[in-house]
Motif scaffolding. Structure first.
Motif, PDB file in Angstrom:
ATOM      1  N   UNK A  92       4.192  -3.912  -2.397  1.00 31.56           N
ATOM      2  CA  UNK A  92       2.972  -4.163  -1.639  1.00 31.56           C
ATOM      3  C   UNK A  92       1.761  -3.565  -2.350  1.00 31.56           C
ATOM      4  N   UNK A  93       1.910  -2.351  -2.867  1.00 29.74           N
ATOM      5  CA  UNK A  93       0.806  -1.739  -3.630  1.00 29.74           C
ATOM      6  C   UNK A  93       0.466  -2.602  -4.839  1.00 29.74           C
ATOM      7  N   UNK A  94       1.470  -3.154  -5.492  1.00 26.58           N
ATOM      8  CA  UNK A  94       1.218  -3.974  -6.681  1.00 26.58           C
ATOM      9  C   UNK A  94       0.496  -5.276  -6.337  1.00 26.58           C
ATOM     10  N   UNK A  95       0.654  -5.786  -5.116  1.00 25.40           N
ATOM     11  CA  UNK A  95      -0.150  -6.940  -4.695  1.00 25.40           C
ATOM     12  C   UNK A  95      -1.631  -6.578  -4.788  1.00 25.40           C
ATOM     13  N   UNK A  96      -1.969  -5.392  -4.293  1.00 30.55           N
ATOM     14  CA  UNK A  96      -3.354  -4.938  -4.320  1.00 30.55           C
ATOM     15  C   UNK A  96      -3.841  -4.750  -5.762  1.00 30.55           C
ATOM     16  N   UNK A  97      -3.028  -4.107  -6.585  1.00 28.84           N
ATOM     17  CA  UNK A  97      -3.406  -3.868  -7.985  1.00 28.84           C
ATOM     18  C   UNK A  97      -3.647  -5.194  -8.707  1.00 28.84           C
ATOM     19  N   UNK A  98      -2.713  -6.137  -8.562  1.00 33.10           N
ATOM     20  CA  UNK A  98      -2.861  -7.427  -9.240  1.00 33.10           C
ATOM     21  C   UNK A  98      -4.103  -8.176  -8.748  1.00 33.10           C
ATOM     22  N   UNK A  99      -4.355  -8.138  -7.454  1.00 33.75           N
ATOM     23  CA  UNK A  99      -5.532  -8.813  -6.915  1.00 33.75           C
ATOM     24  C   UNK A  99      -6.811  -8.199  -7.480  1.00 33.75           C
ATOM     25  N   UNK A 100      -6.876  -6.866  -7.515  1.00 34.97           N
ATOM     26  CA  UNK A 100      -8.063  -6.194  -8.060  1.00 34.97           C
ATOM     27  C   UNK A 100      -8.269  -6.550  -9.525  1.00 34.97           C
ATOM     28  N   UNK A 101      -7.193  -6.635 -10.274  1.00 41.31           N
ATOM     29  CA  UNK A 101      -7.319  -7.000 -11.694  1.00 41.31           C
ATOM     30  C   UNK A 101      -7.886  -8.408 -11.861  1.00 41.31           C
ATOM     31  N   UNK A 102      -7.493  -9.302 -10.984  1.00 43.09           N
ATOM     32  CA  UNK A 102      -7.952 -10.686 -11.093  1.00 43.09           C
ATOM     33  C   UNK A 102      -9.449 -10.842 -10.817  1.00 43.09           C
ATOM     34  N   UNK A 103      -9.989 -10.033  -9.919  1.00 42.62           N
ATOM     35  CA  UNK A 103     -11.394 -10.237  -9.537  1.00 42.62           C
ATOM     36  C   UNK A 103     -12.356  -9.222 -10.132  1.00 42.62           C
ATOM     37  N   UNK A 104     -11.865  -8.224 -10.829  1.00 44.58           N
ATOM     38  CA  UNK A 104     -12.727  -7.137 -11.331  1.00 44.58           C
ATOM     39  C   UNK A 104     -13.245  -7.411 -12.735  1.00 44.58           C
ATOM     40  N   UNK A 137       0.847  -1.172   0.000  1.00 42.80           N
ATOM     41  CA  UNK A 137       0.000   0.000   0.000  1.00 42.80           C
ATOM     42  C   UNK A 137       0.887   1.227   0.000  1.00 42.80           C
ATOM     43  N   UNK A 138       0.429   2.253  -0.581  1.00 47.86           N
ATOM     44  CA  UNK A 138       1.082   3.545  -0.428  1.00 47.86           C
ATOM     45  C   UNK A 138       0.049   4.451   0.209  1.00 47.86           C
ATOM     46  N   UNK A 139       0.506   5.449   0.896  1.00 44.14           N
ATOM     47  CA  UNK A 139      -0.402   6.451   1.464  1.00 44.14           C
ATOM     48  C   UNK A 139      -0.076   7.767   0.780  1.00 44.14           C
ATOM     49  N   UNK A 140      -1.095   8.520   0.367  1.00 42.98           N
ATOM     50  CA  UNK A 140      -0.812   9.805  -0.274  1.00 42.98           C
ATOM     51  C   UNK A 140       0.126  10.670   0.559  1.00 42.98           C
ATOM     52  N   UNK A 141       0.060  10.552   1.885  1.00 38.34           N
ATOM     53  CA  UNK A 141       0.934  11.352   2.734  1.00 38.34           C
ATOM     54  C   UNK A 141       2.403  10.954   2.610  1.00 38.34           C
ATOM     55  N   UNK A 142       2.676   9.814   1.974  1.00 44.73           N
ATOM     56  CA  UNK A 142       4.056   9.399   1.725  1.00 44.73           C
ATOM     57  C   UNK A 142       4.701  10.261   0.648  1.00 44.73           C
ATOM     58  N   UNK A 143       3.883  10.998  -0.095  1.00 45.85           N
ATOM     59  CA  UNK A 143       4.369  11.801  -1.210  1.00 45.85           C
ATOM     60  C   UNK A 143       4.275  13.286  -0.875  1.00 45.85           C
ATOM     61  N   UNK A 144       5.210  14.047  -1.402  1.00 47.16           N
ATOM     62  CA  UNK A 144       5.175  15.495  -1.183  1.00 47.16           C
ATOM     63  C   UNK A 144       4.139  16.126  -2.106  1.00 47.16           C
ATOM     64  N   UNK A 145       3.729  17.332  -1.797  1.00 51.23           N
ATOM     65  CA  UNK A 145       2.782  18.037  -2.662  1.00 51.23           C
ATOM     66  C   UNK A 145       3.370  18.247  -4.048  1.00 51.23           C
ATOM     67  N   UNK A 146       4.681  18.476  -4.130  1.00 54.23           N
ATOM     68  CA  UNK A 146       5.321  18.624  -5.446  1.00 54.23           C
ATOM     69  C   UNK A 146       5.244  17.327  -6.244  1.00 54.23           C
ATOM     70  N   UNK A 147       5.437  16.198  -5.584  1.00 57.99           N
ATOM     71  CA  UNK A 147       5.329  14.917  -6.273  1.00 57.99           C
ATOM     72  C   UNK A 147       3.897  14.671  -6.743  1.00 57.99           C
ATOM     73  N   UNK A 148       2.929  15.017  -5.912  1.00 54.17           N
ATOM     74  CA  UNK A 148       1.532  14.858  -6.307  1.00 54.17           C
ATOM     75  C   UNK A 148       1.197  15.741  -7.505  1.00 54.17           C
ATOM     76  N   UNK A 149       1.676  16.974  -7.492  1.00 52.59           N
ATOM     77  CA  UNK A 149       1.432  17.882  -8.628  1.00 52.59           C
ATOM     78  C   UNK A 149       2.102  17.358  -9.898  1.00 52.59           C
ATOM     79  N   UNK A 150       3.310  16.839  -9.757  1.00 56.65           N
ATOM     80  CA  UNK A 150       4.014  16.286 -10.914  1.00 56.65           C
ATOM     81  C   UNK A 150       3.264  15.076 -11.477  1.00 56.65           C
TER      82      UNK A 150
END
Length: 145
Positions: free
Chosen positions: A71-83, A1-14
């Motif tokens: 860890x985030x990619x575990x979530x992405x791959x799982x969602x792709x499999x069941x969606x 998982x990633x949390x948006x707070x892990x990223x700076x506002x500049x990274x989010x804008x980019x």
């Protein structure tokens, strides 16, 4: 998982600027100016597009921790499999393993106190899908918060 707070506002804008440059099919267009707002007010469709479509591209160079990225990619791959409208039991079982690893990863990375009820509920999807069929038919989105 990633949390948006892990990223700076500049990274989010980019990331938001990069999103505007990506050519995607019409059904994968995400509402603009929501990433830089720290993902506030994303619609369920925006979350679908973010999770299944653009997050892996936009986060690849932003999340420097391989552990967090994987860890985030575990979530992405799982969602792709069941969606999908139709799913194979073997794919649902694989998604279950990925969701469980995702939940354990949240605990390892951020601490057990950060594992949300939604992360826990993903561990029950295997039984739900066996009982009710594909989430496509009984649930809005597998990642809706």
């Amino acid at each position: 998982m990633f949390r948006p707070n892990d990223l700076t506002i500049d990274q989010l804008r980019e990331m938001e600027a990069t999103l505007c440059e990506i050519v995607v099919p019409p059904d994968m267009r995400m509402s603009r100016r929501k990433i830089a707002s720290n993902f506030n007010q994303l619609t369920s469709d925006d979350w679908r597009i973010w999770t299944l479509g653009v997050s892996q591209l936009l986060l690849h160079f932003k999340i420097t921790s391989p552990t967090v990225r994987e860890n985030w990619m575990h979530f992405v791959r799982a969602c792709r499999l069941i969606s999908l409208p139709s799913v194979r039991l073997v794919d649902v079982e694989e998604a279950d393993k990925l969701f469980r690893e995702f939940g354990r990863g949240i605990g390892r990375i951020y601490g057990k106190h950060t594992v949300s009820i939604n992360a826990h509920l993903h561990t029950h999807l295997l039984e739900n899908i066996k009982d009710f069929g594909s989430v496509y038919g009984f649930w809005c989105l597998p990642f809706e918060r």
